[in-house]
Design a protein around this motif. Structure first.
Motif, PDB file in Angstrom:
ATOM      1  N   LEU A 116      29.448  37.781 -22.178  1.00  0.00           N
ATOM      2  CA  LEU A 116      29.442  36.571 -21.359  1.00  0.00           C
ATOM      3  C   LEU A 116      29.945  35.359 -22.142  1.00  0.00           C
ATOM      4  N   ARG A 117      29.511  35.255 -23.369  1.00  0.00           N
ATOM      5  CA  ARG A 117      29.894  34.085 -24.159  1.00  0.00           C
ATOM      6  C   ARG A 117      31.399  34.071 -24.439  1.00  0.00           C
ATOM      7  N   SER A 118      32.038  35.220 -24.423  1.00  0.00           N
ATOM      8  CA  SER A 118      33.472  35.284 -24.714  1.00  0.00           C
ATOM      9  C   SER A 118      34.336  35.074 -23.482  1.00  0.00           C
ATOM     10  N   LEU A 119      33.719  35.027 -22.307  1.00  0.00           N
ATOM     11  CA  LEU A 119      34.484  34.870 -21.072  1.00  0.00           C
ATOM     12  C   LEU A 119      34.905  33.430 -20.849  1.00  0.00           C
ATOM     13  N   ASP A 120      35.972  33.270 -20.086  1.00  0.00           N
ATOM     14  CA  ASP A 120      36.389  31.938 -19.640  1.00  0.00           C
ATOM     15  C   ASP A 120      35.328  31.440 -18.649  1.00  0.00           C
ATOM     16  N   PRO A 121      34.634  30.331 -18.947  1.00  0.00           N
ATOM     17  CA  PRO A 121      33.568  29.848 -18.063  1.00  0.00           C
ATOM     18  C   PRO A 121      34.011  29.660 -16.619  1.00  0.00           C
ATOM     19  N   ALA A 122      35.246  29.176 -16.434  1.00  0.00           N
ATOM     20  CA  ALA A 122      35.737  28.961 -15.070  1.00  0.00           C
ATOM     21  C   ALA A 122      35.879  30.285 -14.316  1.00  0.00           C
ATOM     22  N   GLU A 123      36.364  31.327 -15.007  1.00  0.00           N
ATOM     23  CA  GLU A 123      36.510  32.629 -14.375  1.00  0.00           C
ATOM     24  C   GLU A 123      35.151  33.248 -14.065  1.00  0.00           C
ATOM     25  N   LEU A 124      34.177  33.027 -14.953  1.00  0.00           N
ATOM     26  CA  LEU A 124      32.833  33.550 -14.706  1.00  0.00           C
ATOM     27  C   LEU A 124      32.231  32.897 -13.477  1.00  0.00           C
ATOM     28  N   ARG A 125      32.386  31.591 -13.362  1.00  0.00           N
ATOM     29  CA  ARG A 125      31.848  30.884 -12.203  1.00  0.00           C
ATOM     30  C   ARG A 125      32.506  31.373 -10.918  1.00  0.00           C
ATOM     31  N   THR A 168      23.623  29.313 -19.871  1.00  0.00           N
ATOM     32  CA  THR A 168      22.337  29.628 -19.253  1.00  0.00           C
ATOM     33  C   THR A 168      22.170  31.132 -19.065  1.00  0.00           C
ATOM     34  N   LEU A 169      23.193  31.785 -18.513  1.00  0.00           N
ATOM     35  CA  LEU A 169      23.108  33.220 -18.271  1.00  0.00           C
ATOM     36  C   LEU A 169      23.005  34.001 -19.581  1.00  0.00           C
ATOM     37  N   ALA A 170      23.811  33.621 -20.572  1.00  0.00           N
ATOM     38  CA  ALA A 170      23.770  34.318 -21.856  1.00  0.00           C
ATOM     39  C   ALA A 170      22.415  34.144 -22.538  1.00  0.00           C
ATOM     40  N   ASP A 171      21.838  32.939 -22.457  1.00  0.00           N
ATOM     41  CA  ASP A 171      20.532  32.697 -23.057  1.00  0.00           C
ATOM     42  C   ASP A 171      19.443  33.534 -22.386  1.00  0.00           C
ATOM     43  N   ILE A 172      19.540  33.671 -21.066  1.00  0.00           N
ATOM     44  CA  ILE A 172      18.558  34.478 -20.333  1.00  0.00           C
ATOM     45  C   ILE A 172      18.621  35.933 -20.798  1.00  0.00           C
ATOM     46  N   GLY A 174      17.267  36.295 -24.308  1.00  0.00           N
ATOM     47  CA  GLY A 174      15.811  36.199 -24.304  1.00  0.00           C
ATOM     48  C   GLY A 174      15.151  37.471 -23.806  1.00  0.00           C
ATOM     49  N   PHE A 175      15.716  38.057 -22.753  1.00  0.00           N
ATOM     50  CA  PHE A 175      15.167  39.311 -22.238  1.00  0.00           C
ATOM     51  C   PHE A 175      15.261  40.407 -23.298  1.00  0.00           C
ATOM     52  N   HIS A 176      16.409  40.461 -23.965  1.00  0.00           N
ATOM     53  CA  HIS A 176      16.606  41.501 -24.978  1.00  0.00           C
ATOM     54  C   HIS A 176      15.584  41.368 -26.103  1.00  0.00           C
ATOM     55  N   GLU A 177      15.360  40.144 -26.570  1.00  0.00           N
ATOM     56  CA  GLU A 177      14.472  39.933 -27.712  1.00  0.00           C
ATOM     57  C   GLU A 177      12.999  40.085 -27.336  1.00  0.00           C
TER      58      GLU A 177
END
Length: 263
Positions: A1-10, A72-76, A79-82
């Motif tokens: 997710l962090r490597s994706l283009d934010p605009a394309e993800l949205r 936000t999505l990547a942090d979620i 957090g779930f993983h950890e």
């Protein structure tokens, strides 16, 4: 997710919120809203096709800046993983890998439609012109349910991992055998099978025929499907049908377990 283009993800998230049976029209609608017109985006989220009106948290997320959405999505997920997944990661990943290997092997010997039915314990899939990809995703968490999601031209079946990969005792009766025998050891479920032997049926029809609530009928149907005794065909008015080929196997499977060579 962090490597994706934010605009394309949205954009992808917005597409996933819409009824994408007409992918071209949905794409134009989303692109128009994402040109920077805040009012257009608001109108998009209020359309009848958008599911976000029923999910305020998702609606608020999509109204944010694309970079903030990605973070936000990547942090979620981090957090779930950890906090939840890490302690069980080795065991769970081993179970998922075993199931995935089995399904890949099966993919070389059966049709895609049959593979979906076997993996999901009875959910049938019919190829459709607007779908060009089907994903099978094993899960430990959702057992015994099957979750079906459409995203653009793809359909994902998140299915419960096969029971044999969860057993720790090699001498214990196979879970699938226990499920089968428990499913048959109930008068109402046997009556359901009798009704389905005569004709396919809907949830409402079975509930009315047996004089039970739809929620109770759904409970029994889930048990029968998990045991491999019935199938569900998506898109039909009467989607539940009997898997005739599975019935003669019940006694053979029990006999095979009873007379198996000791390890």
């Amino acid at each position: 997710l962090r490597s994706l283009d934010p605009a394309e993800l949205r954009r992808a998230l917005l597409m996933g919120c819409l009824d994408t049976r007409d992918i071209a029209t949905a794409g134009v609608l989303v692109d128009t809203a994402l040109d920077g017109d805040a009012e257009a985006l608001d109108r998009l989220l209020e359309t009848e096709e958008a599911t976000t009106s029923r999910h305020p948290a998702l609606r608020n997320l999509l109204a944010q800046d694309p970079e903030r959405i990605t973070k936000t999505l990547a942090d979620i997920i981090d957090g779930f993983h950890e906090e939840t997944f890490l302690a069980e990661e080795t065991r769970i990943c081993g179970v998922l890998d075993l199931d995935a290997e089995q399904k890949r092997a099966m993919a070389g010997t059966v049709t895609p439609e049959r593979l979906v039915e076997l993996a999901t314990n009875g959910v049938t899939f019919t190829p459709q012109p607007n779908l060009n990809k089907v994903l099978l995703i094993p899960s430990v968490i959702i057992r015994p349910w099957v979750v079906i999601s459409d995203f653009g031209s793809s359909r994902a079946f998140c299915y419960p991992v096969a029971d044999e990969y969860l057993a720790a005792d090699p001498d214990a009766p196979p879970t699938w055998l226990l499920q089968l025998l428990k499913a048959l050891a109930d008068e109402r479920r046997l009556r359901m099978l009798k009704l389905l032997a005569d004709s396919d049926a809907s949830l409402t029809g079975l509930a009315e025929a047996l004089g039970i609530t739809k929620s109770t009928a759904h409970h029994h149907l889930r048990i029968l499907r998990a045991a491999g005794l019935i199938r569900v065909t998506l898109g039909r008015e009467r989607p539940h049908s009997l898997r005739i080929d599975s019935l003669p196997e019940a006694s053979r499977m029990l006999a095979a377990y009873l007379v198996q060579s000791p390890t």
